[in-house]
Scaffold this motif. Sequence first.
Motif, PDB file in Angstrom:
ATOM      1  N   SER A 105      29.300  41.656  41.472  1.00 29.59           N
ATOM      2  CA  SER A 105      29.351  40.673  42.561  1.00 29.59           C
ATOM      3  C   SER A 105      30.174  39.456  42.149  1.00 29.59           C
ATOM      4  N   PHE A 106      30.090  39.082  40.874  1.00 31.77           N
ATOM      5  CA  PHE A 106      30.882  37.958  40.359  1.00 31.77           C
ATOM      6  C   PHE A 106      32.368  38.304  40.419  1.00 31.77           C
ATOM      7  N   ASP A 107      32.704  39.520  40.017  1.00 30.01           N
ATOM      8  CA  ASP A 107      34.094  39.973  40.035  1.00 30.01           C
ATOM      9  C   ASP A 107      34.673  39.906  41.446  1.00 30.01           C
ATOM     10  N   GLU A 108      33.917  40.380  42.420  1.00 26.64           N
ATOM     11  CA  GLU A 108      34.405  40.328  43.798  1.00 26.64           C
ATOM     12  C   GLU A 108      34.563  38.886  44.270  1.00 26.64           C
ATOM     13  N   ALA A 109      33.621  38.021  43.874  1.00 20.75           N
ATOM     14  CA  ALA A 109      33.709  36.614  44.278  1.00 20.75           C
ATOM     15  C   ALA A 109      34.944  35.943  43.683  1.00 20.75           C
ATOM     16  N   CYS A 110      35.348  36.347  42.486  1.00 20.29           N
ATOM     17  CA  CYS A 110      36.561  35.789  41.881  1.00 20.29           C
ATOM     18  C   CYS A 110      37.796  36.106  42.712  1.00 20.29           C
ATOM     19  N   ARG A 111      37.771  37.263  43.384  1.00 17.62           N
ATOM     20  CA  ARG A 111      38.936  37.740  44.145  1.00 17.62           C
ATOM     21  C   ARG A 111      38.796  37.515  45.658  1.00 17.62           C
ATOM     22  N   ALA A 112      37.694  36.902  46.060  1.00 12.67           N
ATOM     23  CA  ALA A 112      37.437  36.702  47.488  1.00 12.67           C
ATOM     24  C   ALA A 112      38.327  35.600  48.055  1.00 12.67           C
ATOM     25  N   THR A 113      38.852  35.846  49.256  1.00 12.10           N
ATOM     26  CA  THR A 113      39.714  34.870  49.912  1.00 12.10           C
ATOM     27  C   THR A 113      39.172  34.514  51.292  1.00 12.10           C
ATOM     28  N   TYR A 114      39.553  33.341  51.750  1.00 10.59           N
ATOM     29  CA  TYR A 114      39.216  32.870  53.088  1.00 10.59           C
ATOM     30  C   TYR A 114      40.515  32.357  53.710  1.00 10.59           C
ATOM     31  N   TYR A 115      40.851  32.871  54.878  1.00  9.75           N
ATOM     32  CA  TYR A 115      42.152  32.515  55.432  1.00  9.75           C
ATOM     33  C   TYR A 115      42.128  32.593  56.952  1.00  9.75           C
ATOM     34  N   TYR A 116      43.092  31.923  57.538  1.00 15.05           N
ATOM     35  CA  TYR A 116      43.256  31.943  58.993  1.00 15.05           C
ATOM     36  C   TYR A 116      44.280  33.014  59.343  1.00 15.05           C
ATOM     37  N   ASP A 117      43.851  33.996  60.114  1.00 11.24           N
ATOM     38  CA  ASP A 117      44.713  35.103  60.521  1.00 11.24           C
ATOM     39  C   ASP A 117      45.436  34.716  61.803  1.00 11.24           C
ATOM     40  N   THR A 118      46.753  34.606  61.737  1.00 12.09           N
ATOM     41  CA  THR A 118      47.528  34.175  62.909  1.00 12.09           C
ATOM     42  C   THR A 118      47.523  35.234  64.008  1.00 12.09           C
ATOM     43  N   ALA A 119      47.272  36.490  63.634  1.00 15.62           N
ATOM     44  CA  ALA A 119      47.249  37.564  64.640  1.00 15.62           C
ATOM     45  C   ALA A 119      45.959  37.535  65.447  1.00 15.62           C
ATOM     46  N   THR A 120      44.840  37.397  64.758  1.00 14.33           N
ATOM     47  CA  THR A 120      43.542  37.404  65.448  1.00 14.33           C
ATOM     48  C   THR A 120      43.112  36.012  65.887  1.00 14.33           C
ATOM     49  N   LYS A 121      43.803  34.968  65.353  1.00 13.42           N
ATOM     50  CA  LYS A 121      43.446  33.579  65.652  1.00 13.42           C
ATOM     51  C   LYS A 121      42.014  33.266  65.202  1.00 13.42           C
ATOM     52  N   ARG A 122      41.624  33.878  64.081  1.00 12.12           N
ATOM     53  CA  ARG A 122      40.271  33.665  63.572  1.00 12.12           C
ATOM     54  C   ARG A 122      40.308  33.464  62.056  1.00 12.12           C
ATOM     55  N   ASP A 123      39.290  32.807  61.554  1.00 16.58           N
ATOM     56  CA  ASP A 123      39.103  32.726  60.116  1.00 16.58           C
ATOM     57  C   ASP A 123      38.594  34.074  59.620  1.00 16.58           C
ATOM     58  N   GLU A 124      39.179  34.581  58.568  1.00 18.99           N
ATOM     59  CA  GLU A 124      38.832  35.885  58.036  1.00 18.99           C
ATOM     60  C   GLU A 124      38.482  35.784  56.554  1.00 18.99           C
ATOM     61  N   LYS A 125      37.777  36.800  56.074  1.00 18.93           N
ATOM     62  CA  LYS A 125      37.479  36.918  54.652  1.00 18.93           C
ATOM     63  C   LYS A 125      38.191  38.152  54.111  1.00 18.93           C
ATOM     64  N   GLY A 126      38.653  38.071  52.882  1.00 18.28           N
ATOM     65  CA  GLY A 126      39.323  39.202  52.265  1.00 18.28           C
ATOM     66  C   GLY A 126      39.045  39.261  50.773  1.00 18.28           C
ATOM     67  N   VAL A 127      39.537  40.310  50.152  1.00 18.70           N
ATOM     68  CA  VAL A 127      39.444  40.483  48.700  1.00 18.70           C
ATOM     69  C   VAL A 127      40.744  41.111  48.239  1.00 18.70           C
ATOM     70  N   TYR A 128      41.397  40.522  47.239  1.00 18.71           N
ATOM     71  CA  TYR A 128      42.639  41.116  46.766  1.00 18.71           C
ATOM     72  C   TYR A 128      42.384  42.012  45.563  1.00 18.71           C
ATOM     73  N   ASP A 129      43.339  42.873  45.296  1.00 21.79           N
ATOM     74  CA  ASP A 129      43.194  43.886  44.254  1.00 21.79           C
ATOM     75  C   ASP A 129      43.227  43.239  42.869  1.00 21.79           C
ATOM     76  N   SER A 130      42.441  43.788  41.961  1.00 23.78           N
ATOM     77  CA  SER A 130      42.335  43.224  40.611  1.00 23.78           C
ATOM     78  C   SER A 130      43.611  43.421  39.799  1.00 23.78           C
ATOM     79  N   HIS A 131      44.482  44.360  40.201  1.00 19.41           N
ATOM     80  CA  HIS A 131      45.659  44.628  39.376  1.00 19.41           C
ATOM     81  C   HIS A 131      46.654  43.463  39.401  1.00 19.41           C
ATOM     82  N   PHE A 132      46.502  42.526  40.346  1.00 16.07           N
ATOM     83  CA  PHE A 132      47.366  41.346  40.365  1.00 16.07           C
ATOM     84  C   PHE A 132      47.019  40.380  39.232  1.00 16.07           C
ATOM     85  N   VAL A 133      45.805  40.464  38.709  1.00 17.76           N
ATOM     86  CA  VAL A 133      45.297  39.491  37.737  1.00 17.76           C
ATOM     87  C   VAL A 133      45.589  39.970  36.323  1.00 17.76           C
ATOM     88  N   GLU A 134      46.226  39.106  35.537  1.00 15.34           N
ATOM     89  CA  GLU A 134      46.620  39.482  34.179  1.00 15.34           C
ATOM     90  C   GLU A 134      45.883  38.701  33.106  1.00 15.34           C
TER      91      GLU A 134
END
Length: 309
Positions: A105-134
């Motif tokens: 759960s900690f690992d997912e929280a490290c990668r969790a994002t909060y952003y405004y989606d211009t397509a849906t016009k809503r605040d969204e939550k996401g998680v990016y892939d761990s392979h980006f992190v070095e």
Amino acid sequence: EIPRGITWLSYFPLSGAYYVSLVVKALGVPTGTNYNNARSADMRLPLFEKSPQGPFARGAFHGPNEGDGTVLVSTHCGGTCPLTVASFTSHHICQPYEFIENVLSFDEACRATYYYDTATKRDEKGVYDSHFVERMVHLVRDPLANVVSMSRVGPSNATGFHSLCAASSKAAAAAAAGKAGVGGSSNMMNRFIPSDVKAAMDGVPCPYEFFQYVQWHNLALEEAEFRGLETLAIYYEDFGRSQDEMVGNIADFLGVPKNSKKRKEVPQFLRARMYDDYYTDEQKRAIWRLIETMAMPRTLELLQRYRHG
């Protein structure tokens, strides 16, 4: 310029991340964030085309990346619920489910994002892939000072701090007894906070805040091992003792050339408030007993310089 990958600036709240991010930006290394709530032309762009949910570039960056292609992305991951006057005036008292974590759960929280989606016009939550992190810069601050700083929204003196601590402990006791009105709080606290840890909380002001502090550093070290991240530990107070050395360590870790003039252009560190006078000697010894009871061996080694009693 497409980044090679990202380096996390992992920090427990109010442990100096803002200053470190200023240092890194001054070194000529771009910075990023997991948050993008802007709804205008100031919207932060995703760092990677294949990951529109983030992380995101922070502010405008001019010139080439002086480092080795990395971007420093700030994340405090999970496992925290700051104690503030605002939380009490809004009648929001932290419950165990808000700060008890495991590695996954900690690992997912490290990668969790909060952003405004211009397509849906809503605040969204996401998680990016761990392979980006070095890599990871693991920021550390004296636990006594760090816990006081977490409550900085309200108390300006020791009396105010201990009043908040008393209110927090009372709320936690109610949750443990199943009286907080939140389903599962009592069971979760009794299951995930062992009896020896509860016993070690005796005499500790703000015991659940110190629980969060130790848990967070335990999990940050486990996260680095789990994801195989090269890690640099940075002690916040050392900027006040040997700023040039600390800046040099960060610059080397991020691949900034030894001859870069930007190593000399970082903002001056003013001081690190220690709040040592907020605690009695007995309280300091009790806090360290709790730390010793909870901390993994590697965490104890990381925090040894702060030992009291």
